[in-house]
Design an enzyme around this catalytic site. Structure first.
Site, PDB file in Angstrom:
ATOM      1  CG  HIS A  69      -1.638   1.431  -3.210  1.00  0.00           C
ATOM      2  ND1 HIS A  69      -2.819   1.064  -2.604  1.00  0.00           N
ATOM      3  CD2 HIS A  69      -1.226   0.316  -3.886  1.00  0.00           C
ATOM      4  CE1 HIS A  69      -3.108  -0.202  -2.885  1.00  0.00           C
ATOM      5  NE2 HIS A  69      -2.156  -0.664  -3.654  1.00  0.00           N
ATOM      6  CG  ASP A 115      -2.251   0.722   0.952  1.00  0.00           C
ATOM      7  OD1 ASP A 115      -2.193   1.853   0.459  1.00  0.00           O
ATOM      8  OD2 ASP A 115      -3.324   0.178   1.255  1.00  0.00           O
TER       9      ASP A 115
END
Length: 517
Positions: free
Chosen positions: A333, A297
């Site tokens: 991300h 992430d």
């Protein structure tokens, strides 16, 4: 000539920054160095942040590096040394061995209790499977080369942190709100002068248990644990170790002050859910230097809590003075993300001399109506972005939470301004090189009632585009059109850019408001 400077220092380790022009995570070229003290050690430095191990306590050293001068320092004294092996610690046991995990947790807890103030606990080489370990103030946990602290595969006997302690302060948390959560494999509460260090490994076991199969759910009424959870701690040093496979966020300082994380490797598979790398929340005076991220992430997600569904705000605390330098974000991300939990306010963030490779976003700010709070004075400079989709984004219509797609959140019509209106102001980006850009240089989507203010882009150069890029909405908000190879776009945002060619003539939204055709 600028001399090296100390980033973190303990009885057995030192982390230095080598101030070489043009250095980011790596040096432009290797530098020879020499350390003199109780003996002489020579080496070659390839990274801007150099971690020195196997030092002696209370010893004077002199460090010299080719072309960057010298520095002298003295390691702190050590009041006592405790060996975990002396307390019956077992190594090499199976991660499914619940009895061994419980026995090792008891042995390590006894060893922690035996550490005198300003003493050290040493974890020896070997794989040590243990239930979560709580650390205390005025101690150092040192991982020897080859030491692995491994979380077990089973949640049997795993402790749970309640949402609040006996005085009502937030203890357990989840995405910015008080919540019962499983204790992290390593955690500390209200600890001061705590150091965790060494060339060893903390393994959260997320890849060998079921944590990643229920990312947004609970088990036994509790949320997933972090990899390392520091709650209301002060004067913390994290030096030189690897931490991997966290059940959720990897390192989560919560309500902490004076935290230095230096020379760490933070790892998780690319498809592991919500395994952010480093998430300071409600913290002040945090330094991240020489960190290498490959996670599932966001690499770094700076947070300040989330206002509750009924306006609860007693758990909120501002985050202020975060310095990130000479780091490598190699997948994730986002490289450096602020929000979306930012209700307490995030201020004074400096990101410099970093590499972001293969991150979906470089600098990303995200919030929405209902959060309140203010984001201010965010600076990013001397950063290389390679293989990013969108380099910079600020999104005040982020569609998080169950009501994230509700018309009152996503409407482009002006709404009333109150304490739940988020504010974004003061973003400065300078001296950034972008390679392999997919979607857009920058997308800034503010609220009509609270436009994003004072965004400055200086000396931003796009060197190449990703020719295989597919047009995609660059931010997570409704009514956003797909983009490919675009420049800087703004809606309800005030942008200043020294290169008019970067400013796109396009629009962000497919519709101007909820009532438009």
């Amino acid at each position: 000539m600028t001399s090296p400077f100390i980033l973190a220092l303990s009885a057995r380790m030192a982390a230095l920054c080598l101030p070489v022009s043009g250095a980011r995570y790596d040096l432009p070229q290797p530098l020879a160095w020499r350390l003199t003290g109780h003996n002489v050690t020579d080496g070659m430095a390839e990274k801007a942040v150099l971690v020195l191990n196997d030092l002696r306590p209370a010893t004077a050293y002199r460090f010299e590096a080719e072309g960057v001068g010298a520095i002298s320092f003295t390691t702190p004294a050590l009041s006592g040394l405790v060996k975990a092996a002396d307390f019956g610690l077992r190594s090499g046991t199976d991660i499914a061995d619940e009895e061994a995990a419980l026995a090792n947790a008891r042995a390590l807890a006894e060893a922690v209790a035996a550490v005198p103030p300003d003493g050290m606990l040493v974890l020896p080489p070997g794989r040590h499977v243990s239930l979560p370990l709580r650390l205390k103030s005025h101690m150092t946990l040192h991982f020897e080369e080859g030491a692995v602290l491994q979380a077990p595969a089973s949640r049997q006997h795993w402790p749970i942190l309640p949402a609040r302690d006996d005085t009502g302060r937030m203890l357990g948390s989840w995405e910015g709100l008080p919540a019962d959560c499983y204790a992290a494999p390593l955690h500390a509460v209200d600890a001061e002068a705590l150091t965790i260090e060494g060339p060893g490994i903390v393994d959260g076991g997320g890849d060998r248990s079921d944590w990643w199969t229920w990312p947004k759910e609970t088990r036994n009424g509790a949320r997933r644990p972090r990899g390392l959870h520091l709650i209301r701690c002060r004067d913390v040093q994290l030096i030189g170790f690897t931490i991997r496979n966290a059940p959720s966020w990897t390192i989560h300082p919560q309500g902490c002050e004076q935290v230095a994380a230096v020379g760490l490797s933070i790892q998780a598979p690319h498809d592991s859910p919500n395994t952010d790398g480093f998430d300071p929340e409600g913290c002040r005076d945090v330094t991240l230097a020489g960190l290498h991220f490959t996670v599932g992430d966001d690499c770094i997600a700076i947070k300040a809590g989330k206002r509750g569904p009924r306006g609860e705000a007693d758990h909120l605390a501002e985050t202020r003075r975060i310095h990130i330098h000479h780091c490598l974000m190699e997948r994730g991300h986002g490289g450096v993300v602020i929000g979306s939990e930012m209700s307490g306010g995030v201020h004074d963030v400096l990101v410099e001399d970093c590499d972001m490779i293969g991150t979906d976003r470089g600098l990303r700010l995200k919030t929405r109506r209902g959060r309140g709070g203010r984001i201010s004075n965010i600076r990013l400079r001397r950063v290389r972005l390679d293989g990013v989709q969108t380099a910079f984004s600020a999104n005040a219509h982020y569609f998080c939470d169950a009501d994230g797609h509700a018309p009152w959140v996503q409407s482009r019509d002006s709404a009333a301004v109150n304490e739940t209106t988020p504010v974004i102001e003061g973003i400065a980006v300078e001296d950034v090189a972008i390679h392999g850009l997919a979607h857009a240089v920058g997308v800034f989507l503010g609220l009509p009632e609270a436009p994003i203010q004072s965004v400055t882009l200086s000396r931003v150069a796009v060197h190449s585009h990703d020719e295989n890029a597919i047009a995609t909405p660059p931010i997570m908000a409704d009514h956003i059109r797909p983009m490919r190879h675009e420049g800087v776009l703004a809606e309800h945002a005030v942008i200043s850019c020294d290169d008019p060619a970067l400013l796109s003539a396009g629009v962000i939204s497919l519709v101007a408001s909820e009532t438009s055709p």
